[in-house]
Write an enzyme that holds these catalytic residues in place. Structure first.
Site, short mmCIF file in Angstrom:
data_model
loop_
_atom_site.label_atom_id
_atom_site.label_comp_id
_atom_site.label_asym_id
_atom_site.label_seq_id
_atom_site.Cartn_x
_atom_site.Cartn_y
_atom_site.Cartn_z
N GLN A 159 -10.51 34.98 -8.30
CA GLN A 159 -9.91 33.82 -7.66
C GLN A 159 -10.83 32.60 -7.66
O GLN A 159 -10.38 31.50 -7.34
CB GLN A 159 -9.47 34.16 -6.24
N HIS A 196 -4.07 44.15 -1.69
CA HIS A 196 -3.91 42.88 -2.40
C HIS A 196 -5.17 42.56 -3.21
O HIS A 196 -5.08 42.20 -4.39
CB HIS A 196 -3.63 41.78 -1.36
#
Length: 194
Positions: free
Chosen positions: A67, A155
């Site tokens: 990310q 996640h």
């Protein structure tokens, strides 16, 4: 198992990192499995510190290395469980363990992703999860929990396998998610949250 277990029951997250721009869905690093962490040292600690700083700046509860554009199997988190107790940690090379059979119960709470900001839709996941892996010094770590913590562990581990939670949604839910993200796009410029 509920709560978190590790060498230390309340690991201190690395500090002093630099907030980096969030990598978005569509970037190749988000959609391929991450490389295993094989070197534990200052470079990994510096990366984790940047991840923590970025996670907090974005007001998230977890962040995977992809990310912030880094192809490495590590995530950080600071997240409450079902009871509201917060747990935090760093996990390298995570292995996810989920309940099966009669022990498996799904929770379809709304889920969002810092790499697809401003959008939330229900996503069914097991209501309990456990992750084992390695900490910043290569030591064994284990975290387990319920509620948002269980969702977070799943996640973030997904991210390290090249899966974004949108991959788990129906076409209709993906369209709803996209519309929300597009409606909120002005609030999240390309440099966000840096």
């Amino acid at each position: 198992m509920i709560g978190a277990m590790a060498e230390s029951t309340a690991p201190v997250l690395p500090e002093g990192g630099t907030v980096r721009p969030m990598t978005r869905w569509g970037d190749p690093v988000m959609h391929r499995p991450a490389r295993p962490v094989t070197e534990f040292g200052d470079a990994l600690r510096d990366l984790a510190a940047d991840m923590v700083a970025t996670m907090y700046a974005a007001e998230g509860v977890g962040l995977a290395a992809c990310q912030i554009g880094v192809d490495l199997a590590v995530f950080v988190f600071d997240c409450p469980d079902e009871s509201g107790t917060s747990y935090r940690g760093v996990v390298c090379n995570p292995v996810l363990d989920l309940p099966e059979g009669k022990d498996r119960q799904l929770d379809d709470t709304e889920e969002g992703c810092l790499s697809y900001p401003g959008a939330f839709v229900p996503c069914a996941r097991p209501d309990r999860a456990r992750v084992t892996g390695q900490g910043l010094d290569g030591e064994p770590v284990e975290f387990a929990g319920t509620g948002l913590l269980a969702r977070c562990l799943q996640h973030e581990t997904d991210h390290l396998h090249g899966t974004v939670f949108g991959d788990r949604l129906s076409d209709r839910m993906r369209k709803k998610l996209r519309k929300q993200m597009e409606a909120a796009a002005e609030e999240y410029p390309e440099t966000w949250p840096a």
